[in-house]
Design an enzyme around this catalytic site. Structure first.
Site, PDB file in Angstrom:
ATOM      1  N   GLU A  51      13.361 -94.016  26.133  1.00 26.74           N
ATOM      2  CA  GLU A  51      13.744 -92.605  26.095  1.00 26.74           C
ATOM      3  C   GLU A  51      12.801 -91.813  26.990  1.00 26.74           C
ATOM      4  O   GLU A  51      11.584 -91.924  26.869  1.00 26.74           O
ATOM      5  CB  GLU A  51      13.656 -92.114  24.649  1.00 26.74           C
ATOM      6  CG  GLU A  51      13.852 -90.633  24.443  1.00 26.74           C
ATOM      7  CD  GLU A  51      13.683 -90.236  22.981  1.00 26.74           C
ATOM      8  OE1 GLU A  51      13.631 -89.035  22.711  1.00 26.74           O
ATOM      9  OE2 GLU A  51      13.587 -91.138  22.109  1.00 26.74           O
ATOM     10  N   GLU A  73      11.645 -81.017  25.526  1.00 28.87           N
ATOM     11  CA  GLU A  73      11.801 -80.763  24.098  1.00 28.87           C
ATOM     12  C   GLU A  73      11.102 -79.440  23.849  1.00 28.87           C
ATOM     13  O   GLU A  73       9.893 -79.313  24.062  1.00 28.87           O
ATOM     14  CB  GLU A  73      11.189 -81.884  23.270  1.00 28.87           C
ATOM     15  CG  GLU A  73      11.967 -83.179  23.387  1.00 28.87           C
ATOM     16  CD  GLU A  73      11.622 -84.147  22.282  1.00 28.87           C
ATOM     17  OE1 GLU A  73      12.410 -84.250  21.325  1.00 28.87           O
ATOM     18  OE2 GLU A  73      10.569 -84.789  22.374  1.00 28.87           O
TER      19      GLU A  73
END
Length: 455
Positions: A227, A232
């Site tokens: 990932e 974020e």
């Protein structure tokens, strides 16, 4: 990340029942993006987005009986993993009405709570409308605009890449007939066990409904893959983070050996659940990102991420992940580390080693291949766009002090200005349900092609 309802149908008729019944047709909202060439010439690509299967209504193949209600499986339709895959079908999505997902040109807006639905996760589709768009990030850059101004403490508007199969797993698993068109095949570095179907089979065996999440639970299997977290963030904090795994492709894991957020032993699995994160606040630069700060989260911002290779080729070894921002017509370099013993403003192997040492963190990143391991996975990645809340740690790892019992003044503990548990899901779901994030103007191409890079 949190999901709702998923299918991997076992028979051709299952998907046909979904498509031909009185249920919702699956129509992917269009989303344009730009593919750029060296020199900065960009060409519009006609893409679309698809909702992850885990949010979708799962019902009996020959009717409309729920296979999954709340966070519990129907014992008759789903007595075991194999039977459930045969008995249950996936429905199409009312993107705006049920899930709060809207598109306009090159912009995608996600609303946090819409009716009973909480959060969403979507993938960029290729122009064939049957498979996910894949990206080789090596020696390339990825750029997008984001408006995170409406995301308070505890919410996460996330843009990231995972090593999902482009077809959603159809070729590998004969019992998966829904495929990418219905958002199947998810995986990430937490080896999530809240997925309702993995590798063409249900995850009902060993399923434990969540005590805090009315829509979720944890099953006996997890789905692992590398990932690359590009973004974020909420209006308070932001981080970008590579998470390598031992395998570059999606794999299924068993129980607590999965590791990650959903297992009793976080580091038991084949992936790095922590990653090597660059959060400016955590790195001691507290005035860099946030409302009215250098990168002002109260206004849209362009986010540029470059994947530098050692030899400058698209197949070279990943050596650095660089970050720039563009706002108000100005290019803003990433914040420099202000932590003793850690230098630089980008993610490199040396930065990651020094950061783990300075913060007293176990170097799980290195154990699973480090930056080279991440680079090995970057040749075929699927773009993921989401909004979510955190039932495990209230997003304190992003925007507050974490671990909760640690000294907030110790290096690496403070990650943002949010009070502990300001992001408790019960609170944000009731008080901030109308929160939205908008992603737009996605561009991809060689280094320096998607924005006016500094000399």
């Amino acid at each position: 990340m949190h999901q709702r309802a998923l299918l991997f149908s076992a028979f051709w008729t299952a998907v046909q029942a979904q498509q031909a019944g009185t249920l919702t047709a699956e129509t992917h909202p269009s989303l344009t993006w730009q593919k750029c060439a060296a020199g900065g010439t960009c060409t519009e690509q006609k893409g679309s987005v698809v909702l992850d299967s885990n949010w979708r209504w799962l019902h009996s193949v020959d009717g409309s009986t729920n296979c999954y209600t709340g966070n519990t499986w129907d014992a008759t339709l789903c007595p075991d993993n194999e039977s459930c895959a045969s008995n249950c079908a996936l429905d199409g999505a009312d993107y705006e009405g049920t899930y709060g997902v809207t598109t306009s040109g090159d912009a995608l807006t996600l609303q946090f709570v819409t009716g009973a639905n909480i959060g969403s996760r979507l993938y960029l589709m290729a122009d064939d409308d049957e498979s996910y768009q894949t990206f080789n990030l090596l020696n390339n850059e990825f750029t997008f605009d984001v408006d995170a101004s409406k995301l308070p403490c505890g919410l996460n508007g996330a843009v990231y890449f995972v090593s999902m199969d482009a077809d959603g797993g159809v070729a590998k698993y004969s019992t998966n007939k829904a495929g990418a068109k219905y958002g199947t095949g998810y995986c990430d570095s937490q080896c999530p066990r809240d997925l309702k179907f993995i590798n063409g089979q249900a995850n009902v065996e060993g399923w434990e409904p969540s005590d805090s999440d009315k829509n979720a639970g944890v099953g006996g299997h997890g789905s692992c893959c590398p990932e690359m977290d590009i973004w974020e963030a909420n209006s308070i904090s932001t981080a970008y983070t590579p998470h390598p795994c031992d395998d570059t492709a999606q794999t299924m894991c068993e129980g607590d050996t999965c590791g990650g957020t959903y297992s009793s032993e976080r580091y038991a699995g084949t992936c790095d659940p922590d990653g090597c994160d660059f959060n400016a606040y955590r790195m001691g630069n507290e005035s860099f990102y946030g409302p009215s700060k250098l990168v002002d989260s109260s206004s849209p911002v362009t986010v540029v991420t470059q994947f530098i290779t050692a030899d400058g080729t698209d197949s070279g070894a990943l050596s650095e992940i660089k970050r720039f921002y563009v706002q108000g017509g100005k290019v803003i370099a990433n914040a420099a580390s202000n932590v003793d013993g850690v230098t630089g403003n980008s993610i490199t192997a040396d930065f990651c080693t020094a950061q783990k040492k300075a913060f007293g963190d176990d170097d799980i990143f290195a154990q699973h291949g480090g930056l080279q391991g991440m680079g090995n996975a970057l040749s075929s990645m699927v773009l993921t766009l989401s909004i979510w809340d955190d039932h495990h740690s209230s997003m304190m790892w992003l925007d507050s002090s974490y671990p909760e019992d640690a000294d907030a003044t110790a290096p690496g503990v403070a990650r943002g200005t949010c009070e502990p548990h300001a992001g408790d899901p019960e609170k944000v779901e009731s008080q901030s349900g109308s929160a939205t994030v908008t992603y737009s103007n996605i561009k991809y191409g060689p280094i320096g092609s998607t924005f006016d890079a500094p000399a």
